[in-house]
Write a protein that holds these residues in place. Structure first.
Motif, mmCIF file in Angstrom:
data_model
loop_
_atom_site.group_PDB
_atom_site.id
_atom_site.type_symbol
_atom_site.label_atom_id
_atom_site.label_comp_id
_atom_site.label_asym_id
_atom_site.label_seq_id
_atom_site.Cartn_x
_atom_site.Cartn_y
_atom_site.Cartn_z
ATOM 1 N N ALA A 196 0.832 -1.208 0.000
ATOM 2 C CA ALA A 196 0.000 0.000 0.000
ATOM 3 C C ALA A 196 0.869 1.262 0.000
ATOM 4 O O ALA A 196 0.564 2.243 -0.683
ATOM 5 C CB ALA A 196 -0.919 0.011 1.218
ATOM 6 N N GLY A 197 1.952 1.211 0.751
ATOM 7 C CA GLY A 197 2.798 2.395 0.906
ATOM 8 C C GLY A 197 3.749 2.648 -0.245
ATOM 9 O O GLY A 197 4.402 3.695 -0.300
ATOM 10 N N SER A 198 3.836 1.692 -1.167
ATOM 11 C CA SER A 198 4.812 1.856 -2.259
ATOM 12 C C SER A 198 4.142 2.058 -3.617
ATOM 13 O O SER A 198 4.783 1.951 -4.656
ATOM 14 C CB SER A 198 5.727 0.622 -2.318
ATOM 15 N N LYS A 199 2.844 2.371 -3.600
ATOM 16 C CA LYS A 199 2.140 2.597 -4.874
ATOM 17 C C LYS A 199 2.784 3.757 -5.637
ATOM 18 O O LYS A 199 3.021 4.821 -5.067
ATOM 19 C CB LYS A 199 0.657 2.898 -4.618
ATOM 20 N N GLY A 200 3.081 3.514 -6.903
ATOM 21 C CA GLY A 200 3.687 4.561 -7.725
ATOM 22 C C GLY A 200 5.152 4.808 -7.411
ATOM 23 O O GLY A 200 5.742 5.792 -7.857
ATOM 24 N N PHE A 201 5.763 3.890 -6.636
ATOM 25 C CA PHE A 201 7.148 4.113 -6.177
ATOM 26 C C PHE A 201 7.993 2.840 -6.347
ATOM 27 O O PHE A 201 8.700 2.429 -5.457
ATOM 28 C CB PHE A 201 7.111 4.548 -4.697
ATOM 29 N N LYS A 202 7.844 2.208 -7.499
ATOM 30 C CA LYS A 202 8.560 0.937 -7.689
ATOM 31 C C LYS A 202 9.492 0.971 -8.895
ATOM 32 O O LYS A 202 9.982 -0.066 -9.331
ATOM 33 C CB LYS A 202 7.545 -0.203 -7.854
ATOM 34 N N ASN A 203 9.705 2.148 -9.459
ATOM 35 C CA ASN A 203 10.553 2.271 -10.650
ATOM 36 C C ASN A 203 10.132 1.325 -11.774
ATOM 37 O O ASN A 203 10.969 0.761 -12.472
ATOM 38 C CB ASN A 203 12.029 2.023 -10.287
ATOM 39 N N ASN A 204 8.818 1.140 -11.886
ATOM 40 C CA ASN A 204 8.304 0.308 -12.979
ATOM 41 C C ASN A 204 7.484 1.199 -13.931
ATOM 42 O O ASN A 204 7.543 2.421 -13.849
ATOM 43 C CB ASN A 204 7.459 -0.850 -12.411
ATOM 44 N N SER A 205 6.713 0.579 -14.793
ATOM 45 C CA SER A 205 5.954 1.373 -15.784
ATOM 46 C C SER A 205 4.852 2.204 -15.127
ATOM 47 O O SER A 205 4.301 3.117 -15.750
ATOM 48 C CB SER A 205 5.336 0.431 -16.828
ATOM 49 N N LEU A 206 4.503 1.895 -13.869
ATOM 50 C CA LEU A 206 3.447 2.639 -13.176
ATOM 51 C C LEU A 206 4.029 3.624 -12.154
ATOM 52 O O LEU A 206 3.333 4.098 -11.258
ATOM 53 C CB LEU A 206 2.499 1.653 -12.459
ATOM 54 N N ASP A 207 5.315 3.925 -12.290
ATOM 55 C CA ASP A 207 5.988 4.798 -11.322
ATOM 56 C C ASP A 207 5.530 6.254 -11.494
ATOM 57 O O ASP A 207 5.407 6.748 -12.611
ATOM 58 C CB ASP A 207 7.500 4.706 -11.519
ATOM 59 N N ASN A 208 5.291 6.929 -10.359
ATOM 60 C CA ASN A 208 4.795 8.302 -10.412
ATOM 61 C C ASN A 208 5.819 9.362 -10.005
ATOM 62 O O ASN A 208 5.482 10.544 -9.924
ATOM 63 C CB ASN A 208 3.552 8.452 -9.510
#
Length: 680
Positions: free
Chosen positions: A244-256
């Motif tokens: 939950a705490g790492s949404k958009g923060f994984k250096n993947n295609s969904l990174d924000n």
């Protein structure tokens, strides 16, 4: 059936949206044609050979683009509540078109000249207060959006707005995709230890619906919150919490991360272009708080009061966890779990023991009864209007004379095409045109626990207050009674908009109100008095920590948007850590980042405005103190609230409206007292 259905007056009961007849492929051509039609309406105002007047310029402008607004509200509401890949793709295509159209209006020099002519003559026009407000708003709508800029700078503004509209959409899509992508399948029954029976059953049902063996948990709140609150397995709580705490923060295609930095830089550039020091200076000019300095002072003053209490509460929780389970260092995934255990110990109050008294249908009925007692409203469930999903409930709202007041849609359960959280929205605003008071269509959207095979939807107390909160927003929309659509309902200063919603939550803590709807779903027994007292006593439990958490979000928001040189920020996480330094209780979690999923400020409308939740708490505590003095169902106080706040929308300065209701400016002491942060 063609896309033209979206461009005509809907041939439906109460002119409601014909959801079942609208195909996804209709939206794009309908948007394009509606934009063309709205442009023609603007051209007619500009090319009017008569001298500019309030009626032929300001009023005409406010009523222009009605069909476009209607299509937009249907489309973007569905993009939040019932989206799919096609709708998301259309949103990416349509947003820049709408942004461009909006700029076509605000950067239209000839139109601005007409508005300016009326504005400069305002002292001679004998306008009503509402008309004065509208004129002021229309003029600022131009001046604050670049009408006074050179052609070159106007082009830069257009480019920025176009890019921002795309980035905000992409941000939200990534958060939703990350939420939907995570699943935690449990196959060992021992790992369910501590979880409530209803949560286990719902997880089993979810697994079955996806043809999986075991129990499935997701990041949707009704699944996530009970797990981190009750599951004894610390490693699994950690796993879910990190997801939950790492949404958009994984250096993947969904990174924000890059999107956040770009949004912040573009907002800053836009503000500079318009002559403002920062995005926060631009936004707050049109808020009750007025300046970033006032917001910082407000947040830091509350921080000073809350921090000692929060630090002590955290220390007590830490000691409790150590004594109970030998936990040496309390982590974020331990907070809700041990707080719940400590709360049960201190108050013998278990959310699971409360849930049987809060069957969803009863709570809805309770909200309706409170509205009836306060504002003389009657809610009748009807099945004659179209819905966008079978879960949606539809109501016709009338007053005691039987007059039609509004249509209310209510959408309560999570599903894959729906974003997390809870919100109120409008499908059609209220306004008065040609002598007819056109009534609003309002919707509330939540994500509550679905009924299972053996149990109805039973709400946690937190979900009960959420429902009342969104219902408060809905009342603001439904009771609107203004002439102009842009001033109607919740179209108020952003730091005033939470007052009606937050004040409604107070009724959930009052015996007189709870007895109306808190009955056991099996026995019909009214909630026992000792439980009501425990709810009240526990209302200030960990209030210091809760306040600190809210303040940390407000400070983070301001750190992004009141920053005079955001281009120097290169790392989202490092910047966030600095912003949180004064409000931190738990150890740092490297994998987590708040900003990359902070949809309120990067997708919604809360940039430079997150403080308004606390600001509105001051208003709501002060307002409810008035109700308490006179009686929580006192008709005179309720009428004053309805006549001066709920029905007035944005027709006057909110502080003027508030003082007319309350007889004085709000006092922060009421909030600090209620929160137990000030000795009563």
């Amino acid at each position: 059936m063609s896309y033209k259905i979206l461009l005509e007056t809907f041939n439906t009961p109460f002119n409601t949206a014909p959801f079942s007849k609208i195909e996804d492929s209709f939206y794009l051509p309908a948007f394009k044609e509606a934009i063309k039609k709205a442009k023609a309406e603007i051209d007619a105002i500009v090319n009017n050979s008569e001298a500019p007047t309030f009626e032929n310029t300001i009023e005409a402008l406010d009523f222009s683009g009605e069909q476009l607004d209607r299509i937009s509200s249907i489309f973007f509401n569905l993009n939040s509540a019932e989206t799919n890949d096609t709708i998301q793709k259309i949103a990416q295509e349509v947003s820049p078109l709408l942004s461009e159209f909006s700029n076509d209006i605000t950067l239209n020099q000839a139109l601005f000249q007409r508005v300016k002519t009326v504005y400069n003559a305002k002292d001679t026009l004998n306008l009503t207060i509402e008309q004065q407000t509208l004129l002021d708003k229309k003029y600022k709508g131009f001046s604050r959006n670049g009408a006074n800029l050179s052609e070159e700078k106007k082009e830069s503004l257009r480019a920025i707005d176009k890019e921002l509209s795309k980035l905000k959409l992409k941000f939200g899509e990534n958060v939703l995709a990350e939420t939907n992508a995570f699943e935690m399948l449990i196959t060992n029954e021992k790992d369910l230890s501590g979880l409530p029976e209803g949560t286990i059953e719902a997880a089993k049902q979810l697994a079955e619906s996806k043809h999986k063996e075991g129990w499935l948990f997701t990041l949707d709140y009704p699944s996530y919150i009970p797990f981190v609150t009750y599951a004894n397995n610390r490693q699994l709580r950690k796993k879910l919490s990190l997801a939950a705490g790492s949404k958009g923060f994984k250096n993947n295609s969904l990174d924000n991360q890059e999107i956040v930095l770009n949004i912040v830089k573009l907002r800053h550039q836009r503000a500079n272009l318009l002559g403002y020091k920062t995005h926060a200076h631009f936004v707050l000019e049109e808020r009750m708080a007025q300046t970033p300095e006032n917001v910082s002072n407000f947040l830091n003053e509350l921080l000073e009061k809350a921090k000692p209490a929060a630090t002590q509460e955290f220390k007590n929780l830490q000691e409790f966890a150590k004594n109970l389970d030998g936990i040496e260092q309390l982590q974020k995934w331990d907070g809700a779990y041990y707080a719940e255990k400590l709360k049960q110990k201190l108050f013998s109050l278990d959310d699971e023991k409360l849930k049987p008294y809060f069957k969803l249908e009863n709570v809805i009925e309770g909200a309706f009864t409170v509205a009836k007692k306060l504002f003389n409203l009657h809610f009748e469930e009807i099945d004659t209007i179209d819905k966008y999903h079978t879960d949606v409930l539809t109501y016709k709202v009338t007053n005691t004379n039987g007059d039609y007041v509004a249509i209310l849609y209510a959408d309560f359960f999570p599903r894959p095409g729906k974003r997390n959280g809870a919100w109120m929205t409008v499908y059609k605003p209220q306004y008065i045109k040609n002598g007819e008071n056109s009534r609003p269509h309002i919707s509330i959207v939540c994500n509550f626990t679905k009924p299972t095979k053996s149990k109805p939807s039973l709400l946690t107390f937190n979900e009960v207050t959420t429902l009342f909160h969104e219902f408060g927003h809905a009342l603001h929309g439904m009771l609107a009674n203004t002439t102009y659509p842009s001033l109607s309902g919740t179209s108020v200063f952003w730091d005033f908009v939470e007052l009606p919603s937050q004040v409604m939550e107070n009724w959930c803590f009052e015996k007189e109100a709870l007895e109306l709807f808190a009955t056991h779903y099996q026995t019909g027994e009214v909630i026992p008095m000792d439980l009501v007292l425990k709810i009240k006593d526990s209302a200030t439990f960990h209030e210091g920590m809760q306040t600190l958490r809210q303040l940390s979000f407000g400070l983070l928001d301001m750190s992004w948007h009141a920053n005079e040189n955001p281009s120097k920020i290169t790392t989202v996480k490092a910047h966030e850590n600095k912003a949180f330094s004064n409000t931190k209780l738990y150890p740092e979690v490297e994998e987590n980042c708040m900003s990359t999923a902070f949809s309120h400020i990067f997708q919604g409308g809360y940039s430079s405005g997150y403080y308004s939740y606390k600001w509105a708490e001051v208003l709501d505590a002060d307002a409810f103190e008035y109700f308490k003095q006179e009686g929580i169902f006192n008709k005179q106080v309720a009428n004053k609230f309805k006549d001066n706040v709920l029905s007035k929308g944005g027709t006057e300065n909110p502080m003027t409206l508030y003082k007319r209701f309350r007889g004085q400016e709000p006092k922060p002491e009421a909030l600090l007292k209620r929160a137990g942060l000030l000795k009563k």
